[in-house]
Enzyme design. Structure first.
Site, mmCIF file in Angstrom:
data_model
loop_
_atom_site.group_PDB
_atom_site.id
_atom_site.type_symbol
_atom_site.label_atom_id
_atom_site.label_comp_id
_atom_site.label_asym_id
_atom_site.label_seq_id
_atom_site.Cartn_x
_atom_site.Cartn_y
_atom_site.Cartn_z
ATOM 1 N N PHE A 71 0.860 -1.174 0.000
ATOM 2 C CA PHE A 71 0.000 0.000 0.000
ATOM 3 C C PHE A 71 0.899 1.227 0.000
ATOM 4 C CE2 PHE A 71 -2.309 3.540 1.801
ATOM 5 C CZ PHE A 71 -3.434 3.537 1.007
ATOM 6 N N LYS B 290 3.075 11.510 6.672
ATOM 7 C CA LYS B 290 2.264 11.328 7.877
ATOM 8 C C LYS B 290 2.854 12.036 9.095
ATOM 9 C CE LYS B 290 -0.289 7.277 6.329
ATOM 10 N NZ LYS B 290 -1.492 8.027 5.956
ATOM 11 N N ASP C 51 9.582 2.966 1.633
ATOM 12 C CA ASP C 51 8.395 3.746 1.957
ATOM 13 C C ASP C 51 8.193 3.676 3.470
ATOM 14 O OD1 ASP C 51 5.866 4.704 2.497
ATOM 15 O OD2 ASP C 51 4.912 3.777 0.766
#
Length: 402
Positions: free
Chosen positions: A141, A255, A226
């Protein structure tokens, strides 16, 4: 102020249904706790998928944002501003790299990393134009833009958004042999999550990332990590790659970099990688804006002390000890994760992940499901041990009730 029922009806009527949120309407929050429109308190055990690593309303971050709001919030990259250079230099130093390319969201950072790898492949490695390949992992994801869903194996994220962007090879996560077989002369990068969060907090086999690092170095391929969910303290280290003493060529961050205040993301690498860009070839109006840089600088300063990483490591050990005691008792079949991050597989006989999440919500604990009967637990790193234990008690009672 609307009641919960009124707010839910309005949202149902007027917002696109691209999410399926739990039926709670948050009005305020502080630390690890949120309060809804009717005054009920809930323990946040999700932390905005790691965007709220430092908790809701963190005073240091709010003060940094307020001070910057009074000065200047946006210049665009048409001009320099007085927080930009410090942000880039401090983030580069935190990562042990030389250059930073700031963006806003995690998906933008991943898109930027894809463009970076392709450009590097053509201009530095010498891959024929239009032939670049990037190897990714199944069940990944990385976001939901058109290019990113092109290499997703999640049908909900991918189906009916074609035609899809070519140039990606998908291999099983954690399978070094399959990865090695997929790397060819035209491969420019390997893009992986150190821990696959959306897939259920999947941790790769020991030594996997060391093998990835060795393979990519031998084959002259960029290793891009990531760390959008796993990085910046979540796993008990600044970066999850540190658990295997691995340093990738490219960090992809987001984030928590914005402290739960503003969206901030970045691609961080050395000059021989990010130096491929020239003016006009990539950009973002809001990327690296003064407000974002001010907040991110405070985040970097907080991480530099190491206290949040240590807290995540210590509380994470406690979290996993307690959760693993539930395995084999009939309700929990497996627990995975690192630091203050866990994926808990529930026996389907006890309910789906959604049903367990709803039962926990009724007891004042907020988590979120993923992939059937798995729930994710990822509280803010500032949560107290007492609150964490209370949340775990509610999980035990939900599972005991069947």
């Amino acid at each position: 102020m609307s009641t919960t029922a009124e707010a839910l009806r309005s949202a149902e009527a007027h917002s696109a249904h691209n999410y399926h949120p739990l039926p709670v309407v948050v009005a305020s929050a502080e630390g690890a706790w949120m309060t809804d429109v009717e005054g009920r308190r809930f323990l946040d055990m999700l932390a905005g998928y790691s965007a709220l690593n430092f908790g809701h309303g963190n005073r240091r971050l709010l003060d940094a944002a307020k001070a910057q709001l009074e000065r200047v919030t946006l210049t665009s990259r048409a001009f320099h501003h007085d927080r930009f250079a410090d942000f880039c230099s401090e983030l580069a130093a935190l990562c042990g790299k030389e250059m930073v390319l700031p963006m806003n969201t995690g998906a933008e950072a991943v898109e930027t990393a894809v463009k970076t790898a392709r450009k590097w492949g053509y201009e530095v490695k010498g891959v024929p134009d239009g032939q670049a390949k990037i190897v990714v992992a199944a069940n990944n994801f990385h976001g939901r833009t058109t290019t990113i869903v092109s290499f997703s194996t999640d049908h909900e994220a991918r189906d009916h958004y074609g035609p899809y962007t070519p140039g990606f090879e998908i291999v099983p996560y954690g399978d070094l042999t399959a990865l090695a077989a997929a790397v060819t002369a035209n491969t420019v990068a390997v893009l992986l999550e150190p821990i696959q969060g959306e897939a259920g907090v999947l941790v790769p086999p020991p030594g996997y990332f060391q093998g990835v690092r060795e393979l990519t170095r031998e084959r002259n391929v960029l290793f891009m990590a990531d760390e959008i969910q796993s990085g910046l303290g979540r796993t008990g280290k600044t970066f999850a790659c540190e658990h295997e003493d691995v340093v990738p060529d490219v960090y992809i961050l987001g984030k928590a970099l914005g402290g739960g205040v503003v969206p901030v993301s970045a691609v961080v690498a050395d000059r021989d990688v990010l130096g491929v860009f020239r003016p006009g070839e990539h950009g973002s109006t809001f990327g690296g804006n003064p407000l974002a840089c001010a907040v991110a600088l405070e985040v970097i300063a907080m991480l530099r002390s190491g206290e949040h990483q240590q807290r995540a490591a210590e509380l994470g050990d406690h979290l996993h000890r307690e959760l693993n005691l539930l395995v084999g008792g009939g309700a929990v079949t497996a627990v995975r994760g690192r630091g203050l991050w866990a994926g808990v597989d529930i026996d389907p006989a006890h309910g789906t992940g959604r049903e367990i999440s709803e039962r926990l919500m009724e007891r004042g604990v907020l988590v979120k499901d993923t992939h059937g009967s798995t729930i994710r637990i990822a509280p803010p790193l500032v949560i107290s041990k007492e609150d964490l234990d209370w949340g775990l008690d509610q999980l035990r009672e939900v599972l005991a009730a069947g």
